[in-house]
Design a protein around this motif. Structure first.
Motif, PDB file in Angstrom:
ATOM      1  N   ALA A  42      -5.317   3.390   7.011  1.00 56.85           N
ATOM      2  CA  ALA A  42      -4.151   4.147   7.489  1.00 56.85           C
ATOM      3  C   ALA A  42      -4.450   4.817   8.821  1.00 56.85           C
ATOM      4  O   ALA A  42      -5.613   5.068   9.152  1.00 56.85           O
ATOM      5  CB  ALA A  42      -3.766   5.202   6.471  1.00 56.85           C
ATOM      6  N   ILE A  43      -3.410   5.119   9.552  1.00 60.25           N
ATOM      7  CA  ILE A  43      -3.575   5.829  10.831  1.00 60.25           C
ATOM      8  C   ILE A  43      -3.457   7.344  10.618  1.00 60.25           C
ATOM      9  O   ILE A  43      -4.369   8.096  10.924  1.00 60.25           O
ATOM     10  CB  ILE A  43      -2.511   5.361  11.862  1.00 60.25           C
ATOM     11  N   VAL A  44      -2.332   7.781  10.091  1.00 62.94           N
ATOM     12  CA  VAL A  44      -2.021   9.219  10.066  1.00 62.94           C
ATOM     13  C   VAL A  44      -2.739   9.917   8.896  1.00 62.94           C
ATOM     14  O   VAL A  44      -2.627   9.503   7.740  1.00 62.94           O
ATOM     15  CB  VAL A  44      -0.489   9.429   9.957  1.00 62.94           C
ATOM     16  N   GLN A  45      -3.466  10.963   9.223  1.00 68.79           N
ATOM     17  CA  GLN A  45      -4.236  11.728   8.245  1.00 68.79           C
ATOM     18  C   GLN A  45      -3.537  13.072   7.962  1.00 68.79           C
ATOM     19  O   GLN A  45      -2.616  13.447   8.676  1.00 68.79           O
ATOM     20  CB  GLN A  45      -5.642  11.992   8.786  1.00 68.79           C
ATOM     21  N   ASN A  46      -4.028  13.765   6.951  1.00 67.10           N
ATOM     22  CA  ASN A  46      -3.562  15.123   6.618  1.00 67.10           C
ATOM     23  C   ASN A  46      -2.095  15.197   6.195  1.00 67.10           C
ATOM     24  O   ASN A  46      -1.340  16.056   6.662  1.00 67.10           O
ATOM     25  CB  ASN A  46      -3.808  16.093   7.785  1.00 67.10           C
ATOM     26  N   CYS A  47      -1.722  14.284   5.322  1.00 69.06           N
ATOM     27  CA  CYS A  47      -0.369  14.356   4.747  1.00 69.06           C
ATOM     28  C   CYS A  47      -0.452  15.044   3.384  1.00 69.06           C
ATOM     29  O   CYS A  47      -1.482  14.995   2.720  1.00 69.06           O
ATOM     30  CB  CYS A  47       0.197  12.953   4.529  1.00 69.06           C
ATOM     31  N   SER A  48       0.643  15.644   2.981  1.00 69.36           N
ATOM     32  CA  SER A  48       0.714  16.275   1.663  1.00 69.36           C
ATOM     33  C   SER A  48       2.020  15.864   1.006  1.00 69.36           C
ATOM     34  O   SER A  48       3.079  15.997   1.621  1.00 69.36           O
ATOM     35  CB  SER A  48       0.690  17.800   1.795  1.00 69.36           C
ATOM     36  N   ALA A  49       1.929  15.407  -0.241  1.00 71.44           N
ATOM     37  CA  ALA A  49       3.142  14.981  -0.936  1.00 71.44           C
ATOM     38  C   ALA A  49       4.021  16.190  -1.246  1.00 71.44           C
ATOM     39  O   ALA A  49       5.244  16.117  -1.156  1.00 71.44           O
ATOM     40  CB  ALA A  49       2.786  14.230  -2.207  1.00 71.44           C
ATOM     41  N   MET A  79      -0.598   8.429   3.811  1.00 70.75           N
ATOM     42  CA  MET A  79       0.602   7.896   3.144  1.00 70.75           C
ATOM     43  C   MET A  79       1.165   6.806   4.040  1.00 70.75           C
ATOM     44  O   MET A  79       1.344   7.042   5.241  1.00 70.75           O
ATOM     45  CB  MET A  79       1.686   8.971   3.037  1.00 70.75           C
ATOM     46  N   SER A  80       1.520   5.681   3.449  1.00 69.85           N
ATOM     47  CA  SER A  80       2.018   4.577   4.285  1.00 69.85           C
ATOM     48  C   SER A  80       3.270   4.989   5.061  1.00 69.85           C
ATOM     49  O   SER A  80       3.506   4.538   6.178  1.00 69.85           O
ATOM     50  CB  SER A  80       2.327   3.356   3.417  1.00 69.85           C
ATOM     51  N   TYR A  81       4.064   5.878   4.482  1.00 73.73           N
ATOM     52  CA  TYR A  81       5.307   6.213   5.193  1.00 73.73           C
ATOM     53  C   TYR A  81       5.066   7.162   6.362  1.00 73.73           C
ATOM     54  O   TYR A  81       5.887   7.222   7.282  1.00 73.73           O
ATOM     55  CB  TYR A  81       6.415   6.678   4.260  1.00 73.73           C
ATOM     56  N   ALA A  82       3.946   7.878   6.339  1.00 72.42           N
ATOM     57  CA  ALA A  82       3.588   8.662   7.530  1.00 72.42           C
ATOM     58  C   ALA A  82       3.301   7.697   8.677  1.00 72.42           C
ATOM     59  O   ALA A  82       3.757   7.902   9.814  1.00 72.42           O
ATOM     60  CB  ALA A  82       2.382   9.535   7.250  1.00 72.42           C
ATOM     61  N   ASP A  83       2.567   6.637   8.376  1.00 73.96           N
ATOM     62  CA  ASP A  83       2.283   5.641   9.422  1.00 73.96           C
ATOM     63  C   ASP A  83       3.582   5.013   9.910  1.00 73.96           C
ATOM     64  O   ASP A  83       3.774   4.805  11.112  1.00 73.96           O
ATOM     65  CB  ASP A  83       1.344   4.542   8.887  1.00 73.96           C
ATOM     66  N   TYR A  84       4.481   4.705   8.962  1.00 69.63           N
ATOM     67  CA  TYR A  84       5.754   4.103   9.369  1.00 69.63           C
ATOM     68  C   TYR A  84       6.479   5.010  10.372  1.00 69.63           C
ATOM     69  O   TYR A  84       6.867   4.580  11.461  1.00 69.63           O
ATOM     70  CB  TYR A  84       6.670   3.814   8.156  1.00 69.63           C
ATOM     71  N   PRO A 127       0.794  -1.226   0.000  1.00 72.57           N
ATOM     72  CA  PRO A 127       0.000   0.000   0.000  1.00 72.57           C
ATOM     73  C   PRO A 127       0.830   1.281   0.000  1.00 72.57           C
ATOM     74  O   PRO A 127       1.902   1.328   0.595  1.00 72.57           O
ATOM     75  CB  PRO A 127      -0.782  -0.076   1.318  1.00 72.57           C
ATOM     76  N   TYR A 128       0.265   2.294  -0.640  1.00 73.63           N
ATOM     77  CA  TYR A 128       0.823   3.646  -0.533  1.00 73.63           C
ATOM     78  C   TYR A 128      -0.163   4.557   0.200  1.00 73.63           C
ATOM     79  O   TYR A 128       0.178   5.185   1.176  1.00 73.63           O
ATOM     80  CB  TYR A 128       1.136   4.203  -1.922  1.00 73.63           C
ATOM     81  N   ARG A 129      -1.439   4.584  -0.282  1.00 76.64           N
ATOM     82  CA  ARG A 129      -2.402   5.498   0.326  1.00 76.64           C
ATOM     83  C   ARG A 129      -3.802   4.899   0.278  1.00 76.64           C
ATOM     84  O   ARG A 129      -4.048   3.941  -0.454  1.00 76.64           O
ATOM     85  CB  ARG A 129      -2.395   6.845  -0.386  1.00 76.64           C
ATOM     86  N   THR A 130      -4.705   5.494   1.032  1.00 75.72           N
ATOM     87  CA  THR A 130      -6.080   4.989   1.054  1.00 75.72           C
ATOM     88  C   THR A 130      -6.950   5.759   0.063  1.00 75.72           C
ATOM     89  O   THR A 130      -6.662   6.919  -0.265  1.00 75.72           O
ATOM     90  CB  THR A 130      -6.681   5.124   2.465  1.00 75.72           C
ATOM     91  N   TRP A 174       7.698   1.869  -6.979  1.00 79.72           N
ATOM     92  CA  TRP A 174       7.326   3.134  -6.318  1.00 79.72           C
ATOM     93  C   TRP A 174       8.162   3.285  -5.039  1.00 79.72           C
ATOM     94  O   TRP A 174       8.308   2.334  -4.265  1.00 79.72           O
ATOM     95  CB  TRP A 174       5.833   3.132  -6.020  1.00 79.72           C
ATOM     96  N   TRP A 175       8.672   4.496  -4.813  1.00 78.21           N
ATOM     97  CA  TRP A 175       9.705   4.690  -3.791  1.00 78.21           C
ATOM     98  C   TRP A 175       9.245   4.378  -2.380  1.00 78.21           C
ATOM     99  O   TRP A 175      10.070   4.082  -1.508  1.00 78.21           O
ATOM    100  CB  TRP A 175      10.262   6.106  -3.876  1.00 78.21           C
ATOM    101  N   THR A 176       7.932   4.414  -2.107  1.00 77.83           N
ATOM    102  CA  THR A 176       7.473   4.171  -0.728  1.00 77.83           C
ATOM    103  C   THR A 176       7.185   2.699  -0.442  1.00 77.83           C
ATOM    104  O   THR A 176       6.720   2.365   0.656  1.00 77.83           O
ATOM    105  CB  THR A 176       6.177   4.963  -0.408  1.00 77.83           C
TER     106      THR A 176
END
Ligand code: GLY
Length: 382
Positions: free
Chosen positions: A342-349, A360-365, A31-34, A58-60
């Protein structure tokens, strides 16, 4: 960190509960995003026509495995290792495809293959990680002394290096430590030195992209990249720099890396808003108030790791700022329920992309990793 452990315990309880069902539901995905229904996508789905570097490469793609290895370290449950290995094995196909692979093989294979090898000694993972390290080392420009970032897509990027790459250096440090061959570490340190000299401004703010002439190595210009603009201060880039130089210090003991990490950290701490909500760029205009919870988690993780390198009396301010940021995420920007994978909301690429405030999966990481750092659970995977 004892003063925050009780709080971290309650968050860890919520993470465990969420990952129990979420890992099972997404066990065959990368996964990358929801989506709008809260379901994770799958970057390994070969029926989708991804752009050249958006699919399996994909890099993530390493972060899902990384999350599972974090849970494995915490719980010791084998099923997390089993699911983590699904993405590790799938990503190995990227070596066959080759075209589209980039400097982010570090982000892809450190939290998967290197983590697997470090935690279980899996010889297959060692082979995969060494292969990735050789590809990363092959991107080094010896005249400019930098690792080339992306491949040419819409423009000529032969001379481009980016701040994010500091995290990819972990793969090279690991390869030298594991094989005894110093070349990987030498490349990593030459790149880190170039970044120190060309990306870090006197006030501790950081450029995202620097372009060098790929033939002569001469610096050509800096670019705003994913931040607000040239000369601005993309928050996630600040996090990559602060955490990345801390990692370079941990692997090499080179004092200048620690000093640089501290300089970037001090800049970040002076710019964290009173609210603790991290914008996409520390120099963006007040409106629109785009946030990046992912940058917040990277900065918090970096501050916690850096704090460990500091003597008592100096480290507390880094810990306090990190926990302030993480509290805002955990208490106002996190979804621990069952309606979103996903857990973490409000991310911006990036600042200028049309879409903001997604997962974003990496925010959760980085969120989960930072919470575990407070408790001292597990070893550093980078
Ligand atoms: N490595 C790219 C990013 O942080 O979005």
């Amino acid at each position: 960190m004892q003063r925050y452990e009780e709080w971290a315990d309650t968050i860890i309880g919520k993470i465990r509960k969420k990952m129990e069902w979420c890992s099972e539901k997404n066990k065959d995905r990368i996964p990358y995003r929801t989506d709008e229904n809260g379901n994770y996508d799958d970057r390994s789905d070969v029926t989708i026509k991804w752009r050249p570097d958006d699919g399996l490469n994909w890099w993530t793609n390493g972060f899902w495995g990384g999350i599972l290895w974090l849970l494995y370290q915490d719980t010791g449950e084998e099923r997390y290792a089993r699911i983590a290995r699904v993405s590790e094995k799938k990503m190995e196909q990227c070596f066959q495809d080759f075209y589209g692979l980039h400097h982010d093989v570090g982000f892809m294979f450190v939290p998967t293959a290197v983590a697997d090898f470090r935690l279980t000694g899996n010889p297959d993972s060692r082979r995969i990680a060494m292969h990735a390290a050789a590809i990363l080392a092959g991107r080094f420009n010896p005249v400019g002394r930098f690792i080339r970032a992306w491949n040419d897509l819409e423009e000529d990027t032969r001379g481009w290096a980016i701040i994010d790459c500091l995290f990819n250096l972990s793969l090279l440090y690991w390869a030298s430590e594991e094989s005894g061959d110093p070349r990987f570490r030498q490349i990593a340190m030459m790149h880190a030195d170039t970044v120190r000299e060309n990306f870090i401004r006197p006030d501790g703010s950081v450029c995202h992209i620097v372009e060098f002439d790929p033939e002569t190595g001469r610096k050509v210009r800096s670019l705003g990249g994913q931040g607000y603009g040239e000369g601005s201060s993309w928050t996630r880039g600040q996090g990559w720099a602060l955490y990345g130089f801390t990692i370079s210090f941990l692997h090499t003991g080179k004092q200048e890396y620690l000093e640089t990490a501290k300089k970037v950290a001090d800049y970040c701490m002076a710019h964290v808003p009173e609210s603790g909500i991290i914008p996409v760029d520390f120099r963006q205009p007040p409106q629109p108030a785009w946030e990046d919870s992912c940058g917040a988690c990277v900065i918090a993780g970096g501050l916690l790791e850096l704090a460990k390198c500091m003597p008592e009396g100096e480290r507390e301010k880094y810990e306090d700022t990190a926990v302030k940021i993480l509290r805002v995420i955990a208490e106002t920007r996190a979804d621990f329920g069952e309606n979103c994978d996903a857990i973490v909301q409000n991310c911006s690429a990036a600042y200028h992309t049309p879409e903001h405030h997604f997962t974003m999966s990496y925010a959760d990481y980085y969120f989960i990793e930072a919470i575990y750092k407070i408790k001292g659970v597990g070893r550093l995977l980078w």
